[in-house]
Design an enzyme around this catalytic site. Structure first.
Site, PDB file in Angstrom:
ATOM      1  N   LYS A 248       0.822  -1.222   0.000  1.00  0.00           N
ATOM      2  CA  LYS A 248       0.000   0.000   0.000  1.00  0.00           C
ATOM      3  C   LYS A 248       0.851   1.266   0.000  1.00  0.00           C
ATOM      4  O   LYS A 248       0.363   2.345  -0.329  1.00  0.00           O
ATOM      5  CB  LYS A 248      -0.992   0.000   1.162  1.00  0.00           C
ATOM      6  CG  LYS A 248      -0.425   0.236   2.539  1.00  0.00           C
ATOM      7  CD  LYS A 248      -1.523   0.143   3.592  1.00  0.00           C
ATOM      8  CE  LYS A 248      -1.010   0.322   5.001  1.00  0.00           C
ATOM      9  NZ  LYS A 248      -0.787   1.716   5.358  1.00  0.00           N
ATOM     10  N   ASP A 249       2.148   1.139   0.342  1.00  0.00           N
ATOM     11  CA  ASP A 249       3.027   2.303   0.361  1.00  0.00           C
ATOM     12  C   ASP A 249       3.735   2.535  -0.972  1.00  0.00           C
ATOM     13  O   ASP A 249       4.431   3.544  -1.135  1.00  0.00           O
ATOM     14  CB  ASP A 249       4.098   2.147   1.456  1.00  0.00           C
ATOM     15  CG  ASP A 249       3.484   2.095   2.847  1.00  0.00           C
ATOM     16  OD1 ASP A 249       2.393   2.658   3.033  1.00  0.00           O
ATOM     17  OD2 ASP A 249       4.097   1.484   3.743  1.00  0.00           O
TER      18      ASP A 249
ATOM     19  N   THR B 226      -6.222   8.787  13.763  1.00  0.00           N
ATOM     20  CA  THR B 226      -5.851   8.147  12.501  1.00  0.00           C
ATOM     21  C   THR B 226      -5.141   9.157  11.622  1.00  0.00           C
ATOM     22  O   THR B 226      -5.519  10.326  11.578  1.00  0.00           O
ATOM     23  CB  THR B 226      -7.065   7.567  11.747  1.00  0.00           C
ATOM     24  OG1 THR B 226      -6.620   7.074  10.474  1.00  0.00           O
ATOM     25  CG2 THR B 226      -8.136   8.609  11.512  1.00  0.00           C
TER      26      THR B 226
ATOM     27  N   SER C 236      -4.937   8.562   8.415  1.00  0.00           N
ATOM     28  CA  SER C 236      -5.443   8.223   7.083  1.00  0.00           C
ATOM     29  C   SER C 236      -6.685   9.031   6.718  1.00  0.00           C
ATOM     30  O   SER C 236      -7.711   8.967   7.403  1.00  0.00           O
ATOM     31  CB  SER C 236      -5.773   6.718   7.031  1.00  0.00           C
ATOM     32  OG  SER C 236      -6.597   6.419   5.934  1.00  0.00           O
ATOM     33  N   LEU C 237      -6.594   9.776   5.614  1.00  0.00           N
ATOM     34  CA  LEU C 237      -7.769  10.498   5.116  1.00  0.00           C
ATOM     35  C   LEU C 237      -8.878   9.534   4.737  1.00  0.00           C
ATOM     36  O   LEU C 237     -10.065   9.823   4.910  1.00  0.00           O
ATOM     37  CB  LEU C 237      -7.382  11.328   3.888  1.00  0.00           C
ATOM     38  CG  LEU C 237      -6.311  12.415   4.084  1.00  0.00           C
ATOM     39  CD1 LEU C 237      -5.969  13.042   2.741  1.00  0.00           C
ATOM     40  CD2 LEU C 237      -6.778  13.469   5.068  1.00  0.00           C
ATOM     41  N   ARG C 238      -8.490   8.379   4.189  1.00  0.00           N
ATOM     42  CA  ARG C 238      -9.465   7.364   3.753  1.00  0.00           C
ATOM     43  C   ARG C 238     -10.288   6.862   4.930  1.00  0.00           C
ATOM     44  O   ARG C 238     -11.523   6.786   4.856  1.00  0.00           O
ATOM     45  CB  ARG C 238      -8.702   6.194   3.101  1.00  0.00           C
ATOM     46  CG  ARG C 238      -9.547   4.964   2.816  1.00  0.00           C
ATOM     47  CD  ARG C 238      -8.659   3.786   2.400  1.00  0.00           C
ATOM     48  NE  ARG C 238      -7.660   3.459   3.405  1.00  0.00           N
ATOM     49  CZ  ARG C 238      -7.891   2.714   4.479  1.00  0.00           C
ATOM     50  NH1 ARG C 238      -9.099   2.230   4.711  1.00  0.00           N
ATOM     51  NH2 ARG C 238      -6.922   2.448   5.333  1.00  0.00           N
ATOM     52  N   ARG C 239      -9.608   6.531   6.021  1.00  0.00           N
ATOM     53  CA  ARG C 239     -10.328   6.032   7.201  1.00  0.00           C
ATOM     54  C   ARG C 239     -11.222   7.118   7.787  1.00  0.00           C
ATOM     55  O   ARG C 239     -12.398   6.878   8.085  1.00  0.00           O
ATOM     56  CB  ARG C 239      -9.330   5.543   8.263  1.00  0.00           C
ATOM     57  CG  ARG C 239      -8.577   4.288   7.867  1.00  0.00           C
ATOM     58  CD  ARG C 239      -7.442   3.989   8.832  1.00  0.00           C
ATOM     59  NE  ARG C 239      -6.699   2.799   8.434  1.00  0.00           N
ATOM     60  CZ  ARG C 239      -5.389   2.622   8.631  1.00  0.00           C
ATOM     61  NH1 ARG C 239      -4.685   3.566   9.217  1.00  0.00           N
ATOM     62  NH2 ARG C 239      -4.793   1.513   8.233  1.00  0.00           N
TER      63      ARG C 239
ATOM     64  N   ARG D 216       0.426  10.704  14.471  1.00  0.00           N
ATOM     65  CA  ARG D 216       1.592  10.385  13.642  1.00  0.00           C
ATOM     66  C   ARG D 216       2.554   9.463  14.372  1.00  0.00           C
ATOM     67  O   ARG D 216       2.475   9.274  15.569  1.00  0.00           O
ATOM     68  CB  ARG D 216       2.317  11.686  13.243  1.00  0.00           C
ATOM     69  CG  ARG D 216       1.465  12.644  12.428  1.00  0.00           C
ATOM     70  CD  ARG D 216       1.245  12.136  11.025  1.00  0.00           C
ATOM     71  NE  ARG D 216       0.255  12.917  10.285  1.00  0.00           N
ATOM     72  CZ  ARG D 216      -0.064  12.700   9.030  1.00  0.00           C
ATOM     73  NH1 ARG D 216       0.518  11.721   8.359  1.00  0.00           N
ATOM     74  NH2 ARG D 216      -0.992  13.425   8.426  1.00  0.00           N
ATOM     75  N   GLY D 217       3.503   8.926  13.598  1.00  0.00           N
ATOM     76  CA  GLY D 217       4.536   8.065  14.171  1.00  0.00           C
ATOM     77  C   GLY D 217       4.366   6.630  13.745  1.00  0.00           C
ATOM     78  O   GLY D 217       3.358   6.254  13.133  1.00  0.00           O
ATOM     79  N   ASN D 218       5.369   5.800  14.062  1.00  0.00           N
ATOM     80  CA  ASN D 218       5.260   4.372  13.742  1.00  0.00           C
ATOM     81  C   ASN D 218       4.295   3.691  14.705  1.00  0.00           C
ATOM     82  O   ASN D 218       3.737   4.331  15.600  1.00  0.00           O
ATOM     83  CB  ASN D 218       6.650   3.709  13.750  1.00  0.00           C
ATOM     84  CG  ASN D 218       7.350   3.839  15.110  1.00  0.00           C
ATOM     85  OD1 ASN D 218       6.700   3.896  16.145  1.00  0.00           O
ATOM     86  ND2 ASN D 218       8.665   3.893  15.103  1.00  0.00           N
TER      87      ASN D 218
ATOM     88  N   THR E   2       5.063   4.119  18.424  1.00  0.00           N
ATOM     89  CA  THR E   2       4.798   5.486  18.895  1.00  0.00           C
ATOM     90  C   THR E   2       3.307   5.729  19.069  1.00  0.00           C
ATOM     91  O   THR E   2       2.857   6.309  20.071  1.00  0.00           O
ATOM     92  CB  THR E   2       5.366   6.510  17.895  1.00  0.00           C
ATOM     93  OG1 THR E   2       6.755   6.257  17.711  1.00  0.00           O
ATOM     94  CG2 THR E   2       5.176   7.934  18.397  1.00  0.00           C
ATOM     95  N   ARG E   3       2.529   5.279  18.104  1.00  0.00           N
ATOM     96  CA  ARG E   3       1.075   5.524  18.181  1.00  0.00           C
ATOM     97  C   ARG E   3       0.445   4.793  19.361  1.00  0.00           C
ATOM     98  O   ARG E   3      -0.404   5.343  20.064  1.00  0.00           O
ATOM     99  CB  ARG E   3       0.399   5.100  16.877  1.00  0.00           C
ATOM    100  CG  ARG E   3       0.791   5.965  15.694  1.00  0.00           C
ATOM    101  CD  ARG E   3       0.023   5.596  14.453  1.00  0.00           C
ATOM    102  NE  ARG E   3       0.736   5.978  13.247  1.00  0.00           N
ATOM    103  CZ  ARG E   3       0.238   5.947  12.027  1.00  0.00           C
ATOM    104  NH1 ARG E   3      -0.998   5.538  11.838  1.00  0.00           N
ATOM    105  NH2 ARG E   3       0.955   6.303  10.982  1.00  0.00           N
TER     106      ARG E   3
ATOM    107  N   CYS F  94      -2.072   9.051  -1.477  1.00  0.00           N
ATOM    108  CA  CYS F  94      -2.306   9.242  -0.047  1.00  0.00           C
ATOM    109  C   CYS F  94      -3.003  10.558   0.264  1.00  0.00           C
ATOM    110  O   CYS F  94      -3.548  10.736   1.345  1.00  0.00           O
ATOM    111  CB  CYS F  94      -0.977   9.185   0.697  1.00  0.00           C
ATOM    112  SG  CYS F  94      -0.204   7.562   0.634  1.00  0.00           S
TER     113      CYS F  94
END
Length: 296
Positions: A33-34, A80, A82-85, A102-104, A107-108, A196
């Site tokens: 997806k990336d 989130t 993600s704009l999609r979510r 944000r973050g991995n 982190t989240r 994205c």
């Protein structure tokens, strides 16, 4: 996460080729997806591994353990990036507020657990499973609640397009069903010129030789949307396709061991579905979403 994903591919390759020594240099492992639908010249996706669960998952703050999104109190904040979510869930759960996080993954989850800022966060179920954190999933979001991202849940192995030895080696990792689903999804995204920065979402199903693709586009707040489903047959025998076309790419994917006609059908399905949405006004929805996102 990147190291875990890479090591999982190396483990699969070691099982297939026990006599080879693998240094992590000749191939790059990504979450599909990336990856953009057009790769830089000279590179290709040489393998798409069997897809994990592509759905989105809700991880709740410990104080909300056992709840679902619909049971959270009014004005609860959901994290989130993600704009999609966010676009889909704002419409589905209007009593909730959605805020960037944000973050991995580490982190989240730390931000969720150690602060009171978020009642829950939304993450890909596949990523949580790969990290060994499946037990944190409090709710899986069905496609009726939230269509997923193009390629979500699948790992891609990027290689040099002309390196036949490496291409032949990693092609054994291809999962044919995943390849066909992801070609359709990526072709849909490419035709829409999505990415994205705009909310584009999909759901695919391959059953009895028929590939079903649902695709949708959304405004940033979810109030405006277009969603359609189309299907096509991908039931083709594998033919010997050696020759000048043996390295044909379909939206950046080279899959020699998947019937070429089936790949073409999957790509055509994605293009046709995107064209249908464009004919109904998808370009306007996406351009407005892109402008609003750029202005934020």
């Amino acid at each position: 996460m990147a190291r875990i994903q890479t090591d999982s591919v190396v483990m699969m390759l070691r099982e297939l080729y026990p006599d080879l020594c693998f240094e992590i240099v000749d191939l790059v492992v990504h979450s599909l997806k990336d990856l953009p639908t057009c790769l830089p010249p000279g590179f290709t996706i040489g393998a798409v591994c069997k897809r994990e669960n592509p759905l989105d998952a809700v991880v709740f703050h410990p104080k909300n353990c056992g709840k679902t999104l619909s049971l959270l109190p009014e004005k609860s904040v959901i994290g989130t990036s993600s704009l999609r979510r966010a676009a889909q869930l704002k419409k589905k759960f209007p009593h909730l507020e959605f805020r960037d996080i944000r973050g991995n993954l580490n982190t989240r989850l730390k931000k969720l657990d150690e602060k009171e800022d978020f009642s829950a966060i939304i993450l890909a179920a596949a990523g949580l499973k790969r990290m060994g954190w499946e037990s944190r999933i409090g709710q899986l979001l069905s496609p009726e609640d939230c269509l997923y991202a193009v390629g979500q849940g699948a790992l891609a192995v990027e290689v040099r397009a002309k390196d036949q030895e490496i291409l032949n080696m990693v092609s054994a990792l291809h999962d044919a069903d995943t390849v066909l689903c992801c070609i359709a999804e990526r072709a849909f995204m490419k035709r829409l010129e999505g990415g994205c920065s705009v909310p584009v979402a999909v759901n695919t199903l391959l059953k009895d030789g028929q590939l079903y693709l649902t695709g949708a586009v959304y405004s940033l707040d979810g109030s405006d949307s277009l969603k359609e489903t189309m299907q096509t047959s991908v039931s083709y025998p594998h033919q010997n396709e050696d020759g000048p076309n043996d390295d044909v790419q379909h939206v950046g994917i080279t899959a020699k061991n998947v019937p070429g006609q089936a790949q073409e059908a999957a790509e055509n399905l994605g293009v046709a579905l995107a064209s249908l949405l464009l004919s109904k006004g998808a370009k306007h929805i996406l351009s407005v979403a892109r402008q609003l996102n750029d202005a934020r």
